[in-house]
Scaffold this active site. Structure first.
Site, PDB file in Angstrom:
ATOM      1  N   ASN A   1      84.042  71.269  63.893  1.00 34.31           N
ATOM      2  CA  ASN A   1      84.773  70.923  65.111  1.00 34.31           C
ATOM      3  C   ASN A   1      84.006  70.008  66.203  1.00 34.31           C
ATOM      4  O   ASN A   1      84.593  69.619  67.455  1.00 34.31           O
ATOM      5  CB  ASN A   1      85.429  72.025  65.972  1.00 34.31           C
ATOM      6  CG  ASN A   1      84.119  73.048  66.483  1.00 34.31           C
ATOM      7  OD1 ASN A   1      82.994  72.220  66.599  1.00 34.31           O
ATOM      8  ND2 ASN A   1      84.370  74.089  66.897  1.00 34.31           N
ATOM      9  N   ASP A   2      83.198  69.390  65.544  1.00 34.91           N
ATOM     10  CA  ASP A   2      82.417  68.216  66.526  1.00 34.91           C
ATOM     11  C   ASP A   2      83.197  66.816  66.261  1.00 34.91           C
ATOM     12  O   ASP A   2      83.158  65.875  67.229  1.00 34.91           O
ATOM     13  CB  ASP A   2      80.840  67.960  66.192  1.00 34.91           C
ATOM     14  CG  ASP A   2      80.361  69.223  66.288  1.00 34.91           C
ATOM     15  OD1 ASP A   2      80.369  70.012  67.280  1.00 34.91           O
ATOM     16  OD2 ASP A   2      79.180  69.300  65.588  1.00 34.91           O
TER      17      ASP A   2
ATOM     18  N   TRP B   1      91.648  70.954  61.918  1.00 34.75           N
ATOM     19  CA  TRP B   1      90.816  71.704  61.179  1.00 34.75           C
ATOM     20  C   TRP B   1      91.236  73.554  61.506  1.00 34.75           C
ATOM     21  O   TRP B   1      92.040  73.587  62.530  1.00 34.75           O
ATOM     22  CB  TRP B   1      89.693  71.756  61.503  1.00 34.75           C
ATOM     23  CG  TRP B   1      88.840  72.143  62.475  1.00 34.75           C
ATOM     24  CD1 TRP B   1      88.999  71.846  63.809  1.00 34.75           C
ATOM     25  CD2 TRP B   1      87.936  73.526  62.318  1.00 34.75           C
ATOM     26  NE1 TRP B   1      88.074  72.869  64.554  1.00 34.75           N
ATOM     27  CE2 TRP B   1      87.631  73.889  63.558  1.00 34.75           C
ATOM     28  CE3 TRP B   1      87.709  74.340  61.212  1.00 34.75           C
ATOM     29  CZ2 TRP B   1      86.601  74.978  63.923  1.00 34.75           C
ATOM     30  CZ3 TRP B   1      86.863  75.448  61.739  1.00 34.75           C
ATOM     31  CH2 TRP B   1      86.345  75.790  63.084  1.00 34.75           C
TER      32      TRP B   1
ATOM     33  N   ASP C   1      86.304  73.345  70.115  1.00 29.22           N
ATOM     34  CA  ASP C   1      85.212  72.217  70.808  1.00 29.22           C
ATOM     35  C   ASP C   1      86.005  71.160  71.320  1.00 29.22           C
ATOM     36  O   ASP C   1      86.704  70.542  70.745  1.00 29.22           O
ATOM     37  CB  ASP C   1      84.430  71.821  69.769  1.00 29.22           C
ATOM     38  CG  ASP C   1      83.305  71.144  70.122  1.00 29.22           C
ATOM     39  OD1 ASP C   1      83.553  70.675  71.281  1.00 29.22           O
ATOM     40  OD2 ASP C   1      82.294  71.025  69.513  1.00 29.22           O
TER      41      ASP C   1
ATOM     42  N   ASP D   1      94.155  68.216  67.948  1.00 28.16           N
ATOM     43  CA  ASP D   1      93.790  67.645  69.056  1.00 28.16           C
ATOM     44  C   ASP D   1      95.038  66.848  69.413  1.00 28.16           C
ATOM     45  O   ASP D   1      95.864  66.502  68.786  1.00 28.16           O
ATOM     46  CB  ASP D   1      92.774  66.419  68.685  1.00 28.16           C
ATOM     47  CG  ASP D   1      91.267  66.833  68.764  1.00 28.16           C
ATOM     48  OD1 ASP D   1      90.955  67.950  69.105  1.00 28.16           O
ATOM     49  OD2 ASP D   1      90.511  66.079  68.018  1.00 28.16           O
TER      50      ASP D   1
END
Lengths: 137, 181
Positions: B154-155, B107, B82, B126
């Site tokens: 994953n938000d 994650w 995401d 990220d």
């Protein structure tokens, strides 16, 4: 010649297959490692370390229960047997030098009982336990 | 410069000149290459960012269509990504763009490689330190859990433990093969 050496280096790297991971090691990778990291080092300021730390909790009163009642363990999307297995795996891998002599592995029944009583003030309990660990040295 | 440093400089210079007279670079490279091919250790050129458990991923060359394209949301590793793909932002599917820092906190899920059918453990890190890349936006959710399972959602922005909390893009790094045993 230099190009040949680079090719040789690339061939050496590509010849190694990705490692197989299963059982509690896989459960650790999928449910714990993202924050606590593969080497259990955690991230200072964000995530507590497991390595060199987690085993010490078993040496003070309440520490054994704490390791199950923390949110990451109590709420982990794993059943009691898998949770017991991954906890025992974590202790063997990251806390083996710190375990008390009378340590007995977690059982699924113990996990099931303790995770139904999650901590409501994790920081305070953790602080008290770390103080007890420091005093016990 | 102190006498001690002069002594060290002379020693290193002498040793280097003697080695240069006795050996050839070609000979050195030949032996080094042989040693590395014989080695079972993962050496170069393996992308490493978060930890040392990373090993070479499976070969994508034979994959058909977008399943083998790291700049596509349909790329096999992106089954639960995401964010903006780093492969479109100056990095790659496993390396951050220059000027950004990979978050050590991440994650982790699994994606099935369409070539060999194995489930691979994928770390979605990220890359942090620059504003949003805004290229190749993807939202895939295989194995993702609701926000109350924060470690599997994953938000969230995952720039923890980095100098900057600004997220630029996301990578999908292969950590290993998930097995049932």
């Amino acid at each position: 010649m230099r190009g040949a050496a680079v090719v040789l280096l690339a061939a050496a790297a590509a010849s190694v297959a990705a490692a197989d991971v299963g059982g509690p090691a896989l459960d650790y990778a999928l449910n714990c490692q993202g924050c606590h990291r593969a080497d259990g080092a955690g991230t200072p300021g964000s995530v507590p370390a497991l390595a060199g730390s987690v085993g010490k909790f078993l040496r003070v009163p309440g520490g054994r229960e704490y390791l199950i009642r923390v949110p990451g363990v109590a709420q982990a999307p794993l059943d009691d047997a898998a949770t017991a297995a991954v906890l025992n795996w974590i202790l063997a891998r990251f806390g083996n030098d710190d375990l008390p002599a009378d340590f007995s592995p977690y059982t699924p029944a113990e996990i099931g009982r303790l995770r139904r009583d999650p901590l409501t003030d994790v920081e305070r309990v953790r602080r008290d336990l770390l103080d007890a660990i420091a005093r016990s040295k | 410069m102190t006498d001690e440093r002069r002594w060290i400089d002379r020693f290193v210079e002498t040793a280097a000149r003697q080695m240069a007279q006795r050996t050839s670079r070609r000979n050195f490279l030949t032996r080094l290459g042989s040693a590395l091919v014989g080695s079972t250790l993962p050496l170069l050129p393996v992308a490493r960012a978060a930890d040392d458990s990373r090993l070479p991923p499976p070969d994508d060359a034979a994959l058909k269509g977008d399943a083998g394209d790291p700049k596509s949301c349909d790329y096999w590793r992106h089954c639960a990504i995401d964010g903006f793909l780093c492969a479109c932002c100056g990095g790659s599917q496993s390396a951050c763009p220059p000027g950004t820092e990979m978050s050590p906190v991440t994650w982790i899920g699994t994606c099935r490689h369409p070539g060999d059918g194995k489930d691979y453990i994928i770390s979605y890190n990220d890359c942090c330190g620059q504003s949003l890349c805004l290229r190749c936006r993807c939202t895939r959710t295989e194995g993702e859990k609701p926000i109350y399972f924060t470690s599997k959602n994953n938000d969230l922005l995952w720039c923890f433990g980095t100098k900057s909390r600004a997220v630029n893009c996301s990578v999908a790094v292969v950590l290993g093969v998930a097995t049932k045993s």
